[in-house]
Design an enzyme around this catalytic site. Structure first.
Site, PDB file in Angstrom:
ATOM      1  N   ASP A  18       0.993  -1.117  -0.369  1.00 56.09           N
ATOM      2  CA  ASP A  18       0.006   0.076   0.322  1.00 56.09           C
ATOM      3  C   ASP A  18       0.786   1.546   0.089  1.00 56.09           C
ATOM      4  O   ASP A  18       1.605   1.161   1.189  1.00 56.09           O
ATOM      5  CB  ASP A  18      -1.005   0.054   0.759  1.00 56.09           C
ATOM      6  N   ASN A 131     -11.137  11.238   2.950  1.00 54.13           N
ATOM      7  CA  ASN A 131     -11.329  10.308   1.971  1.00 54.13           C
ATOM      8  C   ASN A 131     -10.093  10.012   1.376  1.00 54.13           C
ATOM      9  O   ASN A 131      -8.713  10.028   1.298  1.00 54.13           O
ATOM     10  CB  ASN A 131     -12.092  11.431   0.771  1.00 54.13           C
ATOM     11  N   GLN A 289     -18.410   8.625  16.027  1.00 53.81           N
ATOM     12  CA  GLN A 289     -18.371   8.238  14.802  1.00 53.81           C
ATOM     13  C   GLN A 289     -16.952   8.909  14.303  1.00 53.81           C
ATOM     14  O   GLN A 289     -16.361   8.635  13.041  1.00 53.81           O
ATOM     15  CB  GLN A 289     -18.896   9.007  14.482  1.00 53.81           C
ATOM     16  N   ASP A 300     -10.470  -6.802   7.789  1.00 52.45           N
ATOM     17  CA  ASP A 300      -9.058  -7.641   7.537  1.00 52.45           C
ATOM     18  C   ASP A 300      -8.832  -8.085   8.994  1.00 52.45           C
ATOM     19  O   ASP A 300      -8.166  -9.349   9.526  1.00 52.45           O
ATOM     20  CB  ASP A 300      -8.165  -7.618   6.914  1.00 52.45           C
TER      21      ASP A 300
END
Length: 345
Positions: A18, A131, A289, A300
């Protein structure tokens, strides 16, 4: 407490590096990316990978679903090191070297099949604010070779050392014959073989290899969307998740000494699991949240926590509790990363 032997947990899957960096809207627009998305890389994304590594605060994290899970399991266990073994395919390149280094840092006993035809698989995580847009390029991960790696004596002996096996469904697109060999070994020796449904497209487009391995599966994992897709593809004609769990549990099974366990997570809703002949609900840990950074890697992490207790022969309820703990830690952080030590009692 029984000491856990090294290589007791075996995982096999797609090792991806990643590559995470903060980018701007111009970068997203240049490569036609949505701010929050997950896609497979196409030709037009080639340059993206060259550019993202030049960003000032680029971070490298070893990724790939199965590798994430065995790494979390090892983190939960802490000692001894190398309880978790991992097999997968990488390239003979810089990114491959990083994956090897990251696996070593996580104390996972990774034995990669290395080839020079394809570069190491990568997943670009393009971060803008809260994001992240994920672009995955399997590359080398798709080149795993059973004859040249799994069947080699020194590698197969590591498979034989394990008591618990786990493979994400994603690997069904790469080497179903490798999965079957491991699954049959587990079944023949009354060991535990776990599989993840991984994504709706596996149940839809890789139905044949999935159902070939299903008779050997002792524990099946998935989320609510994957469970619903599997049920639809198998003609179960029900959308009730508890009923789907029952139906999946009763699918044909080779090793009759172990009743199949089905575990379906549902994000913030209760986890559904078969306990003997019953289906029970297990509430997840509460989280504000605002504390959720990203849910990438939560599934995972759940499996990793679960496996860490399973390999220590703990009861199902404890395995699920550990899974919930690990997922709760991971969603507070970017990607599938974790603090130095767990705080799980």
């Amino acid at each position: 407490m029984p000491t856990i032997s090294q290589n007791a947990l075996f995982g096999m899957g797609n090792p991806l590096l990643d590559i995470s960096a903060v980018v701007d809207k111009d970068f997203l627009d240049k490569f036609g990316l949505k701010p929050n998305d997950q896609i497979l890389a196409e030709e037009k994304h080639k340059a993206l990978f060259d550019e993202i590594v030049k960003k000032s605060k680029v971070e490298y994290h070893a990724g790939g679903s199965t590798q994430n899970s065995v790494k979390i399991a090892q983190w939960m266990i802490q000692e001894p090191q190398k309880v978790a073994t991992f097999f997968g395919c990488i390239g003979t390149d810089h990114f491959g070297d990083i994956l090897k280094q990251k696996a070593a840092e996580a104390h996972v006993d990774a034995h990669y099949y290395e080839q020079s035809q394809e570069p190491t698989g990568t997943c670009a995580a393009c971060i803008t604010g809260d994001n992240r847009s994920l672009v995955a390029n399997l590359a080398a991960a798709n080149c795993y070779n059973k004859e040249k790696h799994l069947d080699v004596d020194r590698n197969w002996s590591l498979v034989e050392k394990a008591r618990v096996y786990y493979i994400a469904g994603f690997f069904l697109t790469v080497s179903p014959e490798s999965i079957l060999k491991v699954a049959k070994h587990a079944s023949d020796n009354n060991k535990i073989f776990g599989l993840n449904l991984s994504a709706p497209f596996i149940s839809q487009f890789f139905k044949e290899p999935l159902m070939k391995v299903m008779p050997y599966v002792d524990i099946i994992f998935g989320n609510e969307t994957e469970a619903a897709t599997f049920a639809k593809e198998q003609g179960f004609e029900t959308e009730d998740i508890a009923e789907i769990a029952r139906r999946v549990q009763s699918l044909p099974k080779v090793n009759k000494n172990r009743q199949r366990i089905v575990v379906f997570t549902q994000g913030r809703e209760d986890t559904v699991a078969t306990v003997g002949d019953k289906v029970k609900m297990f509430p997840v840990l509460d989280i504000d949240q605002n504390d959720i950074v990203d849910t990438n890697g939560a599934g995972d992490a759940f499996v990793g926590g679960f496996l860490s207790e399973l390999v220590q022969e703990k009861p199902l309820e404890e395995c699920i509790r550990a899974g919930h703990y690990a997922a709760n830690v991971i969603i507070r952080r970017v990607g599938c990363t974790f603090p130095e030590k767990p705080d799980f009692q």
